[in-house]
Design a protein around this motif. Structure first.
Motif, PDB file in Angstrom:
ATOM      1  N   MET A   6      23.204 -33.038  -4.397  1.00 17.60           N
ATOM      2  CA  MET A   6      22.127 -33.125  -5.378  1.00 17.60           C
ATOM      3  C   MET A   6      21.395 -31.792  -5.446  1.00 17.60           C
ATOM      4  O   MET A   6      21.053 -31.234  -4.416  1.00 17.60           O
ATOM      5  CB  MET A   6      21.119 -34.190  -4.939  1.00 17.60           C
ATOM      6  N   ILE A   7      21.163 -31.351  -6.660  1.00 12.38           N
ATOM      7  CA  ILE A   7      20.482 -30.060  -6.818  1.00 12.38           C
ATOM      8  C   ILE A   7      19.284 -30.225  -7.748  1.00 12.38           C
ATOM      9  O   ILE A   7      19.407 -30.796  -8.844  1.00 12.38           O
ATOM     10  CB  ILE A   7      21.452 -29.014  -7.412  1.00 12.38           C
ATOM     11  N   TYR A   8      18.144 -29.721  -7.292  1.00 10.28           N
ATOM     12  CA  TYR A   8      16.949 -29.720  -8.147  1.00 10.28           C
ATOM     13  C   TYR A   8      16.574 -28.264  -8.430  1.00 10.28           C
ATOM     14  O   TYR A   8      16.566 -27.430  -7.525  1.00 10.28           O
ATOM     15  CB  TYR A   8      15.787 -30.442  -7.445  1.00 10.28           C
ATOM     16  N   VAL A   9      16.249 -27.992  -9.683  1.00 13.24           N
ATOM     17  CA  VAL A   9      15.816 -26.641 -10.066  1.00 13.24           C
ATOM     18  C   VAL A   9      14.431 -26.751 -10.676  1.00 13.24           C
ATOM     19  O   VAL A   9      14.235 -27.502 -11.643  1.00 13.24           O
ATOM     20  CB  VAL A   9      16.798 -26.031 -11.108  1.00 13.24           C
ATOM     21  N   HIS A  10      13.482 -26.035 -10.105  1.00 12.70           N
ATOM     22  CA  HIS A  10      12.116 -26.135 -10.629  1.00 12.70           C
ATOM     23  C   HIS A  10      11.801 -24.989 -11.583  1.00 12.70           C
ATOM     24  O   HIS A  10      11.911 -23.812 -11.221  1.00 12.70           O
ATOM     25  CB  HIS A  10      11.109 -26.136  -9.479  1.00 12.70           C
ATOM     26  N   ILE A  11      11.382 -25.357 -12.784  1.00 11.89           N
ATOM     27  CA  ILE A  11      10.956 -24.361 -13.774  1.00 11.89           C
ATOM     28  C   ILE A  11       9.446 -24.552 -13.966  1.00 11.89           C
ATOM     29  O   ILE A  11       9.013 -25.541 -14.584  1.00 11.89           O
ATOM     30  CB  ILE A  11      11.692 -24.572 -15.133  1.00 11.89           C
ATOM     31  N   PRO A  12       8.635 -23.646 -13.447  1.00 16.62           N
ATOM     32  CA  PRO A  12       7.193 -23.907 -13.365  1.00 16.62           C
ATOM     33  C   PRO A  12       6.390 -23.489 -14.600  1.00 16.62           C
ATOM     34  O   PRO A  12       5.185 -23.285 -14.481  1.00 16.62           O
ATOM     35  CB  PRO A  12       6.785 -23.048 -12.158  1.00 16.62           C
ATOM     36  N   PHE A  13       7.043 -23.358 -15.742  1.00 18.72           N
ATOM     37  CA  PHE A  13       6.311 -22.857 -16.911  1.00 18.72           C
ATOM     38  C   PHE A  13       6.080 -23.944 -17.954  1.00 18.72           C
ATOM     39  O   PHE A  13       6.936 -24.797 -18.178  1.00 18.72           O
ATOM     40  CB  PHE A  13       7.096 -21.697 -17.544  1.00 18.72           C
ATOM     41  N   CYS A  14       4.904 -23.882 -18.557  1.00 17.54           N
ATOM     42  CA  CYS A  14       4.573 -24.807 -19.651  1.00 17.54           C
ATOM     43  C   CYS A  14       3.886 -24.026 -20.753  1.00 17.54           C
ATOM     44  O   CYS A  14       3.386 -22.915 -20.525  1.00 17.54           O
ATOM     45  CB  CYS A  14       3.633 -25.907 -19.152  1.00 17.54           C
ATOM     46  N   ARG A  15       3.837 -24.608 -21.952  1.00 20.34           N
ATOM     47  CA  ARG A  15       3.143 -23.929 -23.055  1.00 20.34           C
ATOM     48  C   ARG A  15       1.645 -23.856 -22.782  1.00 20.34           C
ATOM     49  O   ARG A  15       0.992 -22.876 -23.077  1.00 20.34           O
ATOM     50  CB  ARG A  15       3.375 -24.699 -24.350  1.00 20.34           C
ATOM     51  N   SER A  16       1.088 -24.954 -22.229  1.00 18.72           N
ATOM     52  CA  SER A  16      -0.323 -24.940 -21.826  1.00 18.72           C
ATOM     53  C   SER A  16      -0.476 -25.976 -20.716  1.00 18.72           C
ATOM     54  O   SER A  16       0.443 -26.740 -20.453  1.00 18.72           O
ATOM     55  CB  SER A  16      -1.237 -25.262 -23.018  1.00 18.72           C
ATOM     56  N   LYS A  17      -1.628 -25.951 -20.054  1.00 21.50           N
ATOM     57  CA  LYS A  17      -1.805 -26.851 -18.910  1.00 21.50           C
ATOM     58  C   LYS A  17      -2.474 -28.149 -19.390  1.00 21.50           C
ATOM     59  O   LYS A  17      -3.562 -28.116 -19.982  1.00 21.50           O
ATOM     60  CB  LYS A  17      -2.683 -26.146 -17.877  1.00 21.50           C
ATOM     61  N   CYS A  18      -1.842 -29.282 -19.118  1.00 21.12           N
ATOM     62  CA  CYS A  18      -2.432 -30.562 -19.516  1.00 21.12           C
ATOM     63  C   CYS A  18      -3.644 -30.879 -18.621  1.00 21.12           C
ATOM     64  O   CYS A  18      -3.712 -30.416 -17.483  1.00 21.12           O
ATOM     65  CB  CYS A  18      -1.403 -31.674 -19.404  1.00 21.12           C
ATOM     66  N   GLU A  37      26.774 -33.822  -7.144  1.00 17.57           N
ATOM     67  CA  GLU A  37      27.030 -34.942  -8.067  1.00 17.57           C
ATOM     68  C   GLU A  37      25.949 -35.065  -9.126  1.00 17.57           C
ATOM     69  O   GLU A  37      26.143 -35.708 -10.156  1.00 17.57           O
ATOM     70  CB  GLU A  37      27.121 -36.248  -7.281  1.00 17.57           C
ATOM     71  N   THR A  38      24.781 -34.502  -8.806  1.00 22.51           N
ATOM     72  CA  THR A  38      23.702 -34.504  -9.801  1.00 22.51           C
ATOM     73  C   THR A  38      22.976 -33.156  -9.767  1.00 22.51           C
ATOM     74  O   THR A  38      22.841 -32.553  -8.711  1.00 22.51           O
ATOM     75  CB  THR A  38      22.664 -35.624  -9.545  1.00 22.51           C
ATOM     76  N   ILE A  39      22.540 -32.743 -10.946  1.00 21.61           N
ATOM     77  CA  ILE A  39      21.720 -31.528 -11.068  1.00 21.61           C
ATOM     78  C   ILE A  39      20.526 -31.925 -11.935  1.00 21.61           C
ATOM     79  O   ILE A  39      20.692 -32.618 -12.949  1.00 21.61           O
ATOM     80  CB  ILE A  39      22.503 -30.387 -11.752  1.00 21.61           C
ATOM     81  N   PHE A  65      19.403 -29.962  -2.418  1.00 25.77           N
ATOM     82  CA  PHE A  65      18.960 -28.575  -2.472  1.00 25.77           C
ATOM     83  C   PHE A  65      17.872 -28.490  -3.541  1.00 25.77           C
ATOM     84  O   PHE A  65      18.081 -28.991  -4.652  1.00 25.77           O
ATOM     85  CB  PHE A  65      20.100 -27.657  -2.943  1.00 25.77           C
ATOM     86  N   GLY A  66      16.762 -27.834  -3.229  1.00 26.52           N
ATOM     87  CA  GLY A  66      15.752 -27.578  -4.255  1.00 26.52           C
ATOM     88  C   GLY A  66      15.609 -26.077  -4.421  1.00 26.52           C
ATOM     89  O   GLY A  66      15.420 -25.354  -3.439  1.00 26.52           O
ATOM     90  N   PHE A  67      15.748 -25.604  -5.651  1.00 29.45           N
ATOM     91  CA  PHE A  67      15.625 -24.168  -5.917  1.00 29.45           C
ATOM     92  C   PHE A  67      14.397 -23.918  -6.790  1.00 29.45           C
ATOM     93  O   PHE A  67      14.112 -24.674  -7.705  1.00 29.45           O
ATOM     94  CB  PHE A  67      16.872 -23.650  -6.649  1.00 29.45           C
ATOM     95  N   GLY A  68      13.704 -22.810  -6.505  1.00 29.05           N
ATOM     96  CA  GLY A  68      12.557 -22.438  -7.322  1.00 29.05           C
ATOM     97  C   GLY A  68      11.249 -22.616  -6.571  1.00 29.05           C
ATOM     98  O   GLY A  68      11.216 -23.147  -5.451  1.00 29.05           O
ATOM     99  N   ALA A  69      10.161 -22.163  -7.198  1.00 30.03           N
ATOM    100  CA  ALA A  69       8.839 -22.183  -6.566  1.00 30.03           C
ATOM    101  C   ALA A  69       8.428 -23.601  -6.205  1.00 30.03           C
ATOM    102  O   ALA A  69       8.431 -24.487  -7.053  1.00 30.03           O
ATOM    103  CB  ALA A  69       7.815 -21.562  -7.509  1.00 30.03           C
TER     104      ALA A  69
END
Ligand code: SF4
Length: 365
Positions: free
Chosen positions: A1-13, A49-51, A253-257
């Motif tokens: 299992m792989i997780y990828v974190h993308i920490p960007f948003c258009r604005s903060k909710c 098996e999952t991303i 596995f977790g990748f990213g901030a």
């Protein structure tokens, strides 16, 4: 299992305590490079098996950036041909071409952060989209993906049961496969936290929140969704394999901030700050999962899933009988009608699902 974190948003909710920020073009480029460095460095060619690309809002990256990350994963892992490859997207960040591109890159599951179809509530939450955009995006998503999930929230300021009823009703118009529900939590550091402290947030009473949860759980099945976890519902064969993996103790596995990893014994988490992550690439805090913590997790994560936990698997994993370790927690919750035992299986009852946190707390030794 792989997780990828993308920490960007258009604005903060206004309610958001996730590791997310508004990022500039350069920062995103540097982040993607750091992410790929981390994947190249830690990838061990093991089976995936999952991303899952989560965030933040992964769809604030360009298709080219998402492709670079996916290809790095394929180079460093043995990605199963039938892998579930999910990407989170927020309404208002995708159009037809972008969705077509995601499909073309290999994503096969799309999770849309709709939260509500009510414009007033979306505004209060500080979302960038309105209900019309949400509806358009779901319809477009269904054009390209045969596995679409929608997030809905309850317990929101100014939300009534009638508004929630309309949100659930709206799902009838879309042939989505999966629904995740989230009860609002007021977290430190958010705009809502300040407003709540100043008494300026019209939050529903606890009883009303419980009624909202019950309303959802009672009404989604009529639309063809089966609850398979405390907060997750899906049509047959569309349970999220990735999330089920977390609840059933699989390695990941977790990748990213700020991303977490678990190798079966050791839990590591990357530095949360995006700038430090970009500069240092990998900075991990290690925590050995003690046998006691592993037994606790086996129970309180496994009990989240409708089919519950297996006494035999517990004994096989830990060399002890579950009733010797958690006998009093099990008996207490059997008496309260929150747990049930059927042969090898121990699982939450309907009422137990609503009061899950109380049950889970009893499984902390
Ligand atoms: S879109 Fe999600 S991650 Fe981004 S700010 Fe809003 S709640 Fe947070």
């Amino acid at each position: 299992m792989i997780y990828v974190h993308i920490p960007f948003c258009r604005s903060k909710c206004n309610y958001c305590a996730f590791n997310s920020k508004v990022g500039g073009a350069d920062e995103k480029n540097f982040y993607v490079d750091a992410l790929i460095d981390e994947i190249n460095f830690r990838g061990d060619f093991s089976a995936a098996e999952t991303i899952y690309f989560g965030g933040g809002t992964p769809t604030t990256l360009t298709l080219a950036q998402l492709e670079k990350i996916l290809r790095a994963i394929e180079k460093n892992f043995s990605v199963d041909k039938r892998a579930e490859i999910s990407v989170e997207a927020n309404p208002g960040t995708v159009d037809e071409n972008f969705l077509r591109g995601l499909k073309f890159l290999g994503f096969n599951r799309l999770s849309l952060g709709v939260q509500s179809f009510d414009d007033e509530l979306l505004k209060i939450l500080g979302r960038i989209h309105d209900s019309c955009t949400a509806k358009e995006n779901i319809l477009l998503a269904k054009k390209f993906f045969s596995n679409v999930s929608v997030d809905l929230m309850y317990g929101l300021p100014n939300q009534t049961l009638e508004k929630l009823r309309r949100d659930v009703e709206a799902l009838k118009n879309f042939d989505v496969e999966h629904v995740s529900i989230y009860g609002l939590e007021i977290e430190d550091g958010t705009k809502f936290f300040q407003l709540a402290r100043a008494g300026k947030l019209n939050l529903p009473e606890e009883n009303l929140c419980a009624d909202m949860y019950d309303f959802i759980t009672q009404n989604l099945p009529a639309l063809g969704f089966k609850r398979y976890e405390v907060s997750n519902f899906a049509k047959e064969n569309f349970f999220s394999r990735h999330n089920l993996g977390y609840w059933t103790g699989k390695k990941y596995f977790g990748f990213g901030a700020g991303a977490h990893s678990f190798d079966g014994k050791l839990r590591t988490s990357n530095v949360r700050d995006v700038k430090i992550y970009i500069e240092k690439k990998i900075s991990v805090v290690e925590e050995v999962v003690t046998p006691q913590a592993a037994m606790e997790e086996f129970c309180f994560l496994g009990l989240r899933v409708v089919e519950g936990i297996s006494a035999r698997t517990f004994e096989k994993n830990f060399g002890k009988k579950i009733f010797d370790v958690f006998g009093s927690a099990i008996e207490k919750n059997l008496r309260r009608g929150l747990l049930e035992v059927d042969g090898d299986k121990i699982f939450l009852t309907e009422r137990g699902m609503s009061l899950g946190n109380e049950v889970f707390a009893d499984f902390l030794l």
